[in-house]
Design a protein around this motif. Structure first.
Motif, PDB file in Angstrom:
ATOM      1  N   SER A 128       0.833  -1.214   0.000  1.00  0.00           N
ATOM      2  CA  SER A 128       0.000   0.000   0.000  1.00  0.00           C
ATOM      3  C   SER A 128       0.865   1.259   0.000  1.00  0.00           C
ATOM      4  O   SER A 128       0.336   2.366  -0.038  1.00  0.00           O
ATOM      5  CB  SER A 128      -0.923   0.008   1.228  1.00  0.00           C
ATOM      6  N   THR A 129       2.193   1.079   0.029  1.00  0.00           N
ATOM      7  CA  THR A 129       3.089   2.240   0.133  1.00  0.00           C
ATOM      8  C   THR A 129       4.134   2.313  -0.973  1.00  0.00           C
ATOM      9  O   THR A 129       4.736   3.362  -1.174  1.00  0.00           O
ATOM     10  CB  THR A 129       3.845   2.210   1.483  1.00  0.00           C
ATOM     11  N   HIS A 130       4.362   1.225  -1.678  1.00  0.00           N
ATOM     12  CA  HIS A 130       5.418   1.178  -2.684  1.00  0.00           C
ATOM     13  C   HIS A 130       4.924   0.519  -3.977  1.00  0.00           C
ATOM     14  O   HIS A 130       3.959  -0.244  -3.968  1.00  0.00           O
ATOM     15  CB  HIS A 130       6.625   0.378  -2.180  1.00  0.00           C
ATOM     16  N   GLY A 131       5.632   0.814  -5.066  1.00  0.00           N
ATOM     17  CA  GLY A 131       5.460   0.027  -6.269  1.00  0.00           C
ATOM     18  C   GLY A 131       6.266  -1.243  -6.096  1.00  0.00           C
ATOM     19  O   GLY A 131       7.400  -1.187  -5.635  1.00  0.00           O
ATOM     20  N   ILE A 132       5.707  -2.391  -6.421  1.00  0.00           N
ATOM     21  CA  ILE A 132       6.432  -3.647  -6.214  1.00  0.00           C
ATOM     22  C   ILE A 132       6.272  -4.565  -7.414  1.00  0.00           C
ATOM     23  O   ILE A 132       5.336  -4.435  -8.211  1.00  0.00           O
ATOM     24  CB  ILE A 132       5.962  -4.394  -4.947  1.00  0.00           C
ATOM     25  N   GLY A 133       7.194  -5.502  -7.509  1.00  0.00           N
ATOM     26  CA  GLY A 133       7.104  -6.525  -8.535  1.00  0.00           C
ATOM     27  C   GLY A 133       7.700  -7.820  -8.019  1.00  0.00           C
ATOM     28  O   GLY A 133       8.682  -7.795  -7.270  1.00  0.00           O
TER      29      GLY A 133
END
Length: 241
Positions: A128-133
Motif C-alpha cells: 500500500s506504500t510502494h510500487g512492487i514486482g
C-alpha cells in the motif's frame, strides 16, 4: 451456478507460505502457494473464475496448462480476499488490469499487486506504500543461458553468467532474469519495455546498478532474491515518494 470459494480458500490456506523477506516487512507482503496436483483442485478453482477467465483457460492445448491457469487465477482472487479482509466469495473478488497488464482491485486502487507463477507454484505480493514486482522462475529449465544473456543482459551480467557452469550457471541466469522481470513490474511495465532497462549485481552483495532515470534511478529501488529448493524468485520494491 456452483461456487466452491470455501473449498478453494481452504486449499490455498493449507499450503500458503509467507515468503516476505525480513528486510521488506515494512513495505510489502509476499505469499507463495504450491501447485496442487489433485484433479479436484482444477474444477473447484474453475468455479470461482469468470467466463472470460474460463475461455482463456480453454485456449491451452494441454490439460496441465488449463489446470495451472485456473489455479493461478484462483490464487490471485485468494490474495485479493486476503488483502480486503472480506468474507465475500472469491468469485466476487474482481481484479482489473491497466493497459500494461498490471492487476489492481477497484476497491483498493492504491494497493499495488504483483503476481507470478511457474510449474511449482504461485507467488502473490502487494504493497500500500510502494510500487512492487515479483517474479518466479523454474531454474531447472535447461535453456541456452549464455546466448539469452548475451541478447538481453548487460556486459557485466553476461560475464557473471559465463563465470560459472552447470546448475550454477542456470541459477545465476534465472536470478538475474527474475530480478529484471520483478523490476519491470514494479514500474507497471512488462517485457516489451526491455530487460536492459535494469542492471543488477549479484556479488558480493545484491544491488541495483542501473534503473530508468524517469523512475528515479537505482536509488529508488530495493531488490531481494527469494530462494526455494527448486525455484528462483525475486521481489523489487520501488519508492514512489
Amino acid at each position: 451456478m456452483r461456487d466452491d470459494s470455501e473449498w478453494v480458500s481452504g486449499l490455498f490456506a493449507a499450503g500458503v507460505v509467507d515468503w516476505t523477506p525480513a528486510a521488506a516487512n515494512h513495505a510489502a507482503r509476499v505469499l507463495y502457494a504450491p501447485v496442487s496436483h489433485d484433479p479436484e483442485a482444477s474444477w473447484r478453482c474453475a468455479s470461482v473464475l469468470s467466463d472470460i477467465e474460463l475461455q482463456r483457460a480453454d485456449r491451452f492445448v494441454l490439460e496441465d496448462g488449463k489446470a495451472h491457469f485456473k489455479q493461478r487465477r484462483a490464487f490471485r482472487r485468494y490474495c485479493g480476499a486476503f488483502v480486503l479482509g472480506s468474507p465475500r466469495s472469491l468469485s466476487r473478488i474482481v481484479f482489473r488490469e491497466t493497459e500494461k497488464g498490471r492487476p489492481y482491485l477497484p476497491d483498493l486502487p492504491n494497493v499495488w499487486f504483483s503476481f507470478s507463477s511457474c510449474r511449482f507454484g504461485f507467488l502473490g505480493a502487494w504493497s500500500s506504500t510502494h510500487g512492487i514486482g515479483v517474479d518466479l522462475e523454474d531454474p531447472t529449465r535447461n535453456l541456452e543461458t549464455a546466448e539469452l544473456a548475451q541478447q538481453f543482459f548487460s556486459y557485466a551480467e553476461v560475464k557473471a553468467v559465463k563465470a560459472v557452469g552447470g546448475l550454477a550457471r542456470l541459477r545465476t541466469f534465472y536470478q538475474l532474469w527474475s530480478l529484471k522481470e520483478a523490476a519491470l513490474k514494479s514500474i507497471g511495465e512488462g517485457l516489451p519495455f526491455g530487460l536492459d532497462a535494469f542492471e543488477f549485481e549479484l556479488a558480493p552483495n545484491l544491488r541495483v546498478v542501473h534503473a530508468p532515470p524517469d523512475y528515479g534511478g537505482p536509488e529508488r529501488f530495493i531488490a531481494q532474491t527469494i530462494q526455494g529448493t527448486d525455484i528462483c524468485a525475486a521481489l523489487v520494491i520501488r519508492s514512489v515518494g
